[in-house]
Design a protein around this motif. Structure first.
Motif, short mmCIF file in Angstrom:
data_model
loop_
_atom_site.label_atom_id
_atom_site.label_comp_id
_atom_site.label_asym_id
_atom_site.label_seq_id
_atom_site.Cartn_x
_atom_site.Cartn_y
_atom_site.Cartn_z
N SER A 171 0.78 -1.19 0.04
CA SER A 171 0.03 -0.04 -0.10
C SER A 171 0.73 1.10 0.17
O SER A 171 0.41 2.40 -0.38
CB SER A 171 -0.88 0.02 1.02
N GLY A 172 2.13 1.23 0.51
CA GLY A 172 2.89 2.44 0.44
C GLY A 172 2.67 3.19 1.67
O GLY A 172 3.47 4.09 2.19
N GLU A 173 1.85 2.89 2.71
CA GLU A 173 1.60 3.20 4.04
C GLU A 173 2.49 2.63 5.06
O GLU A 173 2.92 1.62 4.89
CB GLU A 173 0.37 3.07 4.20
N THR A 174 2.95 3.79 6.15
CA THR A 174 3.49 3.17 7.24
C THR A 174 2.57 2.60 8.13
O THR A 174 1.35 2.96 7.93
CB THR A 174 4.43 4.61 7.97
N TYR A 175 3.12 1.90 9.07
CA TYR A 175 2.00 1.35 10.24
C TYR A 175 2.01 2.03 11.34
O TYR A 175 3.20 2.61 11.72
CB TYR A 175 2.70 0.01 10.30
N GLY A 176 0.98 2.04 11.96
CA GLY A 176 0.71 2.60 13.22
C GLY A 176 0.79 1.46 14.40
O GLY A 176 0.14 0.34 14.11
N ILE A 177 1.33 1.79 15.47
CA ILE A 177 1.38 0.92 16.60
C ILE A 177 0.42 1.69 17.85
O ILE A 177 0.90 2.60 18.21
CB ILE A 177 2.75 0.72 17.17
N LEU A 178 -0.53 0.96 18.29
CA LEU A 178 -1.35 1.50 19.34
C LEU A 178 -0.45 1.90 20.51
O LEU A 178 0.26 0.88 20.78
CB LEU A 178 -2.68 0.70 19.53
N MET A 219 -0.79 -4.55 18.68
CA MET A 219 -2.19 -3.95 17.76
C MET A 219 -1.57 -2.83 16.80
O MET A 219 -1.04 -1.94 17.30
CB MET A 219 -3.19 -3.46 18.86
N VAL A 220 -1.85 -3.05 15.47
CA VAL A 220 -1.16 -2.51 14.62
C VAL A 220 -2.34 -1.88 13.55
O VAL A 220 -3.31 -2.61 13.24
CB VAL A 220 -0.28 -3.40 13.80
#
Length: 282
Positions: A171-178, A219-220
């Motif tokens: 997707s080209g997106e970075t991942y977020g970490i709760l 949780m990502v």
């Protein structure tokens, strides 16, 4: 005031094997039911059937105000989704969290499954990649627990793994970490001290020694890490509407190494890529 040690004895660790296996069995029974047309409440009923059939009880039902066996979170819902009449659709990304209490000891585990959809290959690829990264970060954290001196080493390993995967090749997106929701100790209660973060912190955290049992659960999200609690007072969803994924295992550190209590193989398959071999509890 009496305070129970965060470290279990070898006999107590052995008592945690069966609730872990019961939790794993419930998730194994639910996994093939995650398909179009099935309600999240039907998943819940199957998990409860398996747990009670093994002589255990759903420990989520022991949480004040919660009345279900599972948490089922779909798409932008990351964790704590309440089972109900929602019907699963093709392409949904579904996180299922489950726990069982057996003879006073607890297991806790979660999986993420993407419902097939041949009409939206890009969506499926993005969601499967998110699940893969989340699961991989969990195994990175479990592998770190095998040699960690402090729990902060586990959180750092989880974050390092996630950052090494992004931005997503799909997707080209970075991942977020709760940030607000983290892993925890587990034993006589489903949620015990200490906490284990899914990211690097200045505090080294609790000392890792034989007898420590942790529920490691990254949780990502596929976007931002900001979340809000929906009107049902439970479901945690992303503010930006990005997809979420949740994976979890209960893991014991003992004299011989680590053993994943909620995996029938003790975590052998998941740990193999990290060069770690789980050691059964004596």
């Amino acid at each position: 005031m009496f305070r129970r040690s965060i470290y279990k004895t070898p006999a107590q660790l052995r008592s945690m094997i069966e609730p872990g296996l019961i939790t794993a069995a419930a998730l194994d029974a639910v996994r093939p039911l995650i398909r179009p047309g099935v309600t999240t409440l039907e998943l819940d009923a199957e998990a409860e059937r398996v747990i009670r059939g093994r002589g255990a009880e759903p420990n989520f039902q022991l949480v004040r105000g919660y009345h279900h066996t599972l948490c089922v979170s779909v798409n932008e819902q990351v964790v704590h989704g309440i089972p109900g009449e929602r019907v699963l659709q093709p392409g949904d990304i579904v996180s299922v969290d489950c726990g069982a209490q057996y003879q006073g000891w607890n297991g806790d585990s979660a999986i993420t499954v993407v419902v097939p959809d041949s009409t939206r290959p890009d969506v499926i690829a993005n969601r499967e990649e998110l699940s893969r990264v989340t699961a991989g970060s969990m195994w990175a954290g479990i592998a770190a627990l095998a040699t960690a001196r402090h729990l902060g080493d586990v959180g750092a390993a989880i974050q390092d793994y996630i950052e090494a995967q992004g931005p997503s090749a799909v997707s080209g997106e970075t991942y977020g970490i709760l940030r607000e929701y983290v892993g925890h100790g587990i034993g006589r209660k489903m949620h015990e001290a200490p906490s284990v973060f899914n990211y690097r912190t200045p505090d080294p955290g609790a000392e890792v020694k034989p007898g420590l049992v942790m529920a490691i659960e990254p949780m990502v999200t596929a976007g931002g890490e900001a979340t809000f609690i929906e009107d049902d007072d439970w479901t945690v969803s992303t503010v930006d509407g990005s997809d979420g994924s949740h994976w979890e295992h209960s893991v014991a550190r003992h004299e011989g190494g680590v053993w994943v209590l909620t995996a029938p193989d003790g975590g052998a398959a998941g740990l193999a890529p990290f060069g770690v071999t789980p050691v059964p509890l004596a």
